[in-house]
Motif scaffolding. Structure first.
Motif, short mmCIF file in Angstrom:
data_model
loop_
_atom_site.label_atom_id
_atom_site.label_comp_id
_atom_site.label_asym_id
_atom_site.label_seq_id
_atom_site.Cartn_x
_atom_site.Cartn_y
_atom_site.Cartn_z
N THR A 145 0.91 -1.20 -0.11
CA THR A 145 -0.16 -0.06 -0.07
C THR A 145 0.94 1.37 0.12
O THR A 145 0.28 2.40 -0.37
N GLY A 146 2.14 1.16 0.40
CA GLY A 146 2.86 2.31 0.36
C GLY A 146 2.79 2.99 1.74
O GLY A 146 3.29 4.17 1.90
N THR A 147 1.80 2.73 2.47
CA THR A 147 1.35 3.09 3.71
C THR A 147 2.60 3.08 5.12
O THR A 147 2.80 1.84 5.31
N LEU A 148 3.22 3.65 5.49
CA LEU A 148 4.05 3.74 6.58
C LEU A 148 3.60 4.28 7.93
O LEU A 148 3.16 5.32 7.74
N VAL A 149 3.25 3.79 9.01
CA VAL A 149 2.63 4.24 10.18
C VAL A 149 3.71 4.58 11.47
O VAL A 149 4.47 3.57 11.56
N VAL A 150 3.85 5.95 11.89
CA VAL A 150 4.46 6.12 12.91
C VAL A 150 3.93 6.67 14.13
O VAL A 150 3.23 7.43 14.05
N LEU A 151 4.05 5.82 15.32
CA LEU A 151 3.30 5.87 16.30
C LEU A 151 4.30 6.39 17.34
O LEU A 151 5.24 5.75 17.59
N GLY A 152 3.80 7.63 18.20
CA GLY A 152 4.91 8.12 19.29
C GLY A 152 4.45 7.56 20.62
O GLY A 152 3.42 6.58 20.44
N ASP A 178 2.02 -1.18 5.26
CA ASP A 178 3.18 -1.77 5.16
C ASP A 178 4.35 -1.89 6.16
O ASP A 178 5.21 -3.20 6.59
N ALA A 179 4.37 -0.86 6.99
CA ALA A 179 5.42 -0.69 8.01
C ALA A 179 4.83 -0.04 9.27
O ALA A 179 3.90 0.62 8.90
N LEU A 180 5.39 -0.40 10.45
CA LEU A 180 4.77 0.33 11.85
C LEU A 180 6.02 0.57 12.58
O LEU A 180 7.00 -0.34 12.76
N ILE A 181 6.31 1.64 12.93
CA ILE A 181 7.31 2.37 13.94
C ILE A 181 6.98 2.82 15.03
O ILE A 181 5.87 3.82 15.04
N GLY A 182 7.04 2.42 16.23
CA GLY A 182 6.57 2.53 17.38
C GLY A 182 7.72 3.02 18.15
O GLY A 182 8.81 2.72 17.96
N ASP A 234 -7.78 0.36 11.06
CA ASP A 234 -7.97 -0.28 9.65
C ASP A 234 -6.55 0.26 9.28
O ASP A 234 -6.01 -0.46 8.19
N ILE A 235 -6.02 1.57 9.48
CA ILE A 235 -4.59 2.08 8.94
C ILE A 235 -3.71 1.06 9.34
O ILE A 235 -2.76 0.74 8.65
#
Length: 54
Positions: free
Chosen positions: A10-17, A45-49, A39-40
């Motif tokens: 999807t090209g979606t990268l999620v960054v959670l603080g 494709d990737a999750l950075i926490g 849903d997001i």
């Protein structure tokens, strides 16, 4: 450091603080659901926490 190739879908990268889970738990809430991020997160494709994720 080991490099990891992330498969592109999807090209979606999620960054959670720091979501302050402890503050949400006092009110029996889940910040992921409260902010409508389920849903997001599932489609990303990737999750950075970061931060205190307890």
């Amino acid at each position: 450091m080991t490099h990891v190739t992330i498969p592109y879908q999807t090209g979606t990268l999620v960054v959670l603080g720091d979501l302050h889970f402890d503050r949400y738990q006092r009110h029996a809430l889940n910040p992921i659901k409260a902010w409508g991020l389920e849903d997001i997160l599932w489609e990303a494709d990737a999750l950075i926490g970061g931060g205190r994720m307890r």
